[in-house]
Motif scaffolding. Structure first.
Motif, PDB file in Angstrom:
ATOM      1  N   ASP A  13       0.809  -1.214   0.000  1.00  0.00           N
ATOM      2  CA  ASP A  13       0.000   0.000   0.000  1.00  0.00           C
ATOM      3  C   ASP A  13       0.848   1.272   0.000  1.00  0.00           C
ATOM      4  O   ASP A  13       0.329   2.371   0.147  1.00  0.00           O
ATOM      5  N   GLY A  14       2.181   1.112  -0.115  1.00  0.00           N
ATOM      6  CA  GLY A  14       3.050   2.259  -0.292  1.00  0.00           C
ATOM      7  C   GLY A  14       3.654   2.821   0.971  1.00  0.00           C
ATOM      8  O   GLY A  14       4.396   3.807   0.897  1.00  0.00           O
ATOM      9  N   ASP A  15       3.367   2.240   2.149  1.00  0.00           N
ATOM     10  CA  ASP A  15       4.021   2.701   3.361  1.00  0.00           C
ATOM     11  C   ASP A  15       4.756   1.549   4.034  1.00  0.00           C
ATOM     12  O   ASP A  15       4.593   0.388   3.681  1.00  0.00           O
ATOM     13  N   LEU A  16       5.595   1.881   5.016  1.00  0.00           N
ATOM     14  CA  LEU A  16       6.482   0.905   5.627  1.00  0.00           C
ATOM     15  C   LEU A  16       5.830   0.237   6.824  1.00  0.00           C
ATOM     16  O   LEU A  16       5.474   0.898   7.803  1.00  0.00           O
ATOM     17  N   ASP A  17       5.672  -1.082   6.750  1.00  0.00           N
ATOM     18  CA  ASP A  17       5.257  -1.889   7.883  1.00  0.00           C
ATOM     19  C   ASP A  17       6.504  -2.327   8.657  1.00  0.00           C
ATOM     20  O   ASP A  17       7.634  -2.167   8.189  1.00  0.00           O
ATOM     21  N   LEU A  18       6.319  -2.899   9.829  1.00  0.00           N
ATOM     22  CA  LEU A  18       7.430  -3.289  10.692  1.00  0.00           C
ATOM     23  C   LEU A  18       7.273  -4.741  11.126  1.00  0.00           C
ATOM     24  O   LEU A  18       6.188  -5.167  11.517  1.00  0.00           O
ATOM     25  N   CYS A  19       8.385  -5.479  11.074  1.00  0.00           N
ATOM     26  CA  CYS A  19       8.395  -6.849  11.566  1.00  0.00           C
ATOM     27  C   CYS A  19       9.560  -7.002  12.531  1.00  0.00           C
ATOM     28  O   CYS A  19      10.687  -6.579  12.229  1.00  0.00           O
ATOM     29  N   GLY A  66      -1.291   4.698   7.180  1.00  0.00           N
ATOM     30  CA  GLY A  66      -1.244   6.147   7.281  1.00  0.00           C
ATOM     31  C   GLY A  66      -0.524   6.662   8.506  1.00  0.00           C
ATOM     32  O   GLY A  66      -0.877   7.711   9.037  1.00  0.00           O
ATOM     33  N   GLY A  67       0.491   5.940   8.979  1.00  0.00           N
ATOM     34  CA  GLY A  67       1.243   6.363  10.141  1.00  0.00           C
ATOM     35  C   GLY A  67       0.752   5.788  11.447  1.00  0.00           C
ATOM     36  O   GLY A  67       1.367   6.015  12.496  1.00  0.00           O
ATOM     37  N   TRP A  78       6.249  -2.599  -3.576  1.00  0.00           N
ATOM     38  CA  TRP A  78       7.103  -1.534  -3.055  1.00  0.00           C
ATOM     39  C   TRP A  78       8.264  -2.136  -2.271  1.00  0.00           C
ATOM     40  O   TRP A  78       8.104  -3.119  -1.552  1.00  0.00           O
ATOM     41  N   ARG A  79       9.454  -1.521  -2.403  1.00  0.00           N
ATOM     42  CA  ARG A  79      10.600  -1.852  -1.569  1.00  0.00           C
ATOM     43  C   ARG A  79      11.329  -0.563  -1.202  1.00  0.00           C
ATOM     44  O   ARG A  79      11.285   0.419  -1.939  1.00  0.00           O
ATOM     45  N   GLN A  80      12.039  -0.600  -0.090  1.00  0.00           N
ATOM     46  CA  GLN A  80      12.857   0.534   0.332  1.00  0.00           C
ATOM     47  C   GLN A  80      14.336   0.246   0.069  1.00  0.00           C
ATOM     48  O   GLN A  80      14.786  -0.887   0.235  1.00  0.00           O
ATOM     49  N   VAL A  81      15.088   1.268  -0.330  1.00  0.00           N
ATOM     50  CA  VAL A  81      16.538   1.154  -0.425  1.00  0.00           C
ATOM     51  C   VAL A  81      17.084   1.264   1.001  1.00  0.00           C
ATOM     52  O   VAL A  81      16.969   2.315   1.638  1.00  0.00           O
ATOM     53  N   GLN A  82      17.671   0.188   1.505  1.00  0.00           N
ATOM     54  CA  GLN A  82      18.125   0.182   2.890  1.00  0.00           C
ATOM     55  C   GLN A  82      19.248  -0.820   3.091  1.00  0.00           C
ATOM     56  O   GLN A  82      19.317  -1.846   2.415  1.00  0.00           O
TER      57      GLN A  82
END
Length: 573
Positions: A336-342, A358-359, A513-517
């Protein structure tokens, strides 16, 4: 605290009394997270070999030493990180191991960190001496990044004080520049992350600290079997403040911890994941704490942060309890375009997946299949990655106890546990893979740090694991791929990886979606290239990059099964 999310069908009924709305909302949330729904998914849970352990034959002969003389001091059981970095620009990931050894600071540590160069043919050679990276501190982990913007990657090592910064000189050697850079924090550093939090083009540095430890603080602790054992962090009552360094751009850093507001919360920090969690264009930091509430440092601009974890729903689990946060990764699980946490946790605490809407975060661990399945294990290094290229993120957690308990998986290694691998399913949900850990012969060690990346450049994700008091593992990905793949080198205008950029891939109607990290897992640094499994798709129709700061560019189309470079300014705004 978990944020209340009232369904739109309830919000659209204006005539309902407020008390009834609260009752309905609470009932809806309860239906989402009931113990009866904690059923393991069954689809795709057959016996599959995903990884082959090849450390010895590849030349990675690193062996972790937890202590020169065992004293049941807490640092013994926590040590061991690993970093993946292409230090010489040949296109292959090299491996840097962080060592433990001698805990007495007045004595010489005969055990050093080790650097292995990837020869590109499946083998590695020890280059510790020639690179000058054999730090002899009592090590925890490392972070990698181009802090001086010269085009090559540098290494920051976290120790049981002081930490060390190695500058890559671009000629196959590194120089210890800790003192001149001003980053030799003398506490107990664990994980660390490079990130440009003020968008000035220079990578800043967050160092996560565990506890304010000294041998004098140690006390005798016993296991449930009445044997001498390691104490937990709560026995010391000495949580630590994390350290934020601002990069001045001249090779030096300023300690910005207090001016940024990070002195307002203390914790037992072990994991860190940087990212823009509220989509305001600024880099935030999430810190996983051991037996303390986690912290979400929201960036307000102007060099100021505040801890919003409690109000955002990711400080505590769904039951309102602080857990033993070890490893952590920030990634978009539900597309959905935002960062989840595991997060990975201690035995008798399930691993936790916080879904970001949404935060605001919701603990959905039980409903996605990570509840009772993970309770018998203590997880450390971990990652969500598409190991089999079916477009769904899988989860690998490397396990190892910190307290003695029965039954033991190996009588000769009482802290050892097998790893767990979970196949990603639609939903998203997860199903545990058998044999355990996805290997033909079960690996049972007390694993700590784990770094993830494509070490042989064949398009799939491999894993390097540090094991407490034992030889390291190299898990080469040998799964039968269920589709195609693509990887991206996402670079800023200065040829450095654009850490924090978000990449969206579109194949037909599907979006990922992926983040550069680099900084995720436990005390480790990972492949900064962005990897996607594509399933049956034979072409990537469009790639969109959301750069740090919020600007967007589109690229593509691209053929599959290749590594593509995406450079800022080269796409279509």
């Amino acid at each position: 605290m978990t944020a209340l999310r009232i369904p739109s069908s309830i919000r659209r009924i204006p005539a309902l009394p407020a008390s009834l709305v609260i009752i309905l909302a609470t009932t809806w949330i309860g239906c989402e997270r009931t113990p009866n729904q904690e059923d393991r998914p069954t689809a795709g849970s057959g016996r599959d070999v995903w990884f082959e352990e090849v450390a010895e034959e590849s030349g990675l002969d690193f062996e972790h030493v937890f202590a020169t003389k065992k004293a049941h001091y807490l640092p013994e059981i926590m040590s061991g990180g690993v970093g993946l970095l292409d230090f010489d620009g040949d296109g292959f990931l090299d491996v840097y191991f962080v060592q433990g050894g001698e805990l007495d600071a007045t004595k010489h540590n005969p055990h050093q960190n080790r650097f292995y160069r990837n020869l590109g043919d499946g083998s590695f050679e020890d280059r510790t001496e020639s690179t000058g990276t054999g730090d002899a501190g009592y090590g925890m982990g490392c972070a990698c990044g181009d802090y001086d913007r010269d085009g090559d990657v540098d290494i920051y090592v976290t120790n049981l004080g002081p930490n060390v910064l190695y500058r890559n000189d671009g000629n196959g050697t590194f120089t210890d520049v800790t003192n001149e850079a001003g980053v030799g924090h003398r506490g107990w550093g664990s994980s660390a992350a490079f990130a440009d939090y003020d968008a000035d083009g220079w990578l800043d540095l967050l160092v996560v600290n565990y506890i304010n430890w000294s041998p004098e603080r140690e006390q005798p602790c016993l296991s449930p079997m009445n044997e001498r054992d390691y104490c937990g962090p709560s026995n010391f009552g000495a949580p630590a403040m994390d350290t934020l360094y601002h990069n001045r751009g001249d090779g030096t850093f300023a300690n910005a911890t207090r001016s940024a507001g990070l002195d307002k919360a203390f914790g037992n920090g072990l994991g860190v994941a940087a990212g823009d969690y509220n989509l305001d264009g600024r880099m935030d930091f999430y810190v996983a704490n051991d037996a303390k509430p986690n912290q979400l440092w929201i960036n307000h601009g102007g060099g100021r942060f505040s801890d919003a974890a409690l109000l955002s729903g990711c400080a505590l689990n769904q039951s309102g309890a602080a857990e033993a946060g070890m490893g952590v990764i920030a990634t978009d699980v539900d597309a959905d375009g935002d960062l989840d946490l595991c997060l990975s946790h201690l035995r008798d605490e399930s691993h936790t997946l916080y879904r970001n809407d949404g935060g605001l975060f919701t603990d959905v661990s039980a409903t996605v299949g990570l509840g009772s399945t993970t309770l018998p294990f203590t997880g450390f290094g971990m990652a969500l990655a598409d190991f089999n290229h079916d477009t769904l993120l899988d989860l690998l957690v490397v396990n190892g106890r910190v307290r003695l308990s029965e039954p033991a998986f190996d009588a000769d290694k009482p802290y050892a546990e097998p790893n767990q691998l979970f196949r990603g399913l639609d939903g998203p949900r997860f199903a545990e893979v058998q044999p355990m850990g996805g290997v033909a012969e079960r690996l049972v060690e007390a694993s700590r740090g784990a770094a993830f990346g494509d070490l042989d450049n064949d398009g799939d994700m491999d894993v390097v694991v540090v094991n407490y008091g034992a030889r390291a593992h190299l898990l080469r990905n040998v799964t039968k791929p269920l589709g195609n793949w693509i990887m991206f080198r996402v670079l800023d205008r200065r040829d450095s990886y654009a850490l924090g950029a978000m990449v969206r891939v579109r194949t037909g109607p599907q979006r990922q979606w992926r983040q550069v990290q680099r900084a995720y897992s436990y005390c480790s640094s990972n492949d900064p290239r962005v990897h996607f499994g594509l399933g049956a798709a034979t072409q990537v129709d469009e790639v969109m990059v959301r750069w740090p700061g919020g600007a967007e560019e589109k690229f593509g189309p691209y053929a599959t099964n290749q590594v593509v470079e995406l450079r800022r300014g080269a796409g279509n705004s």
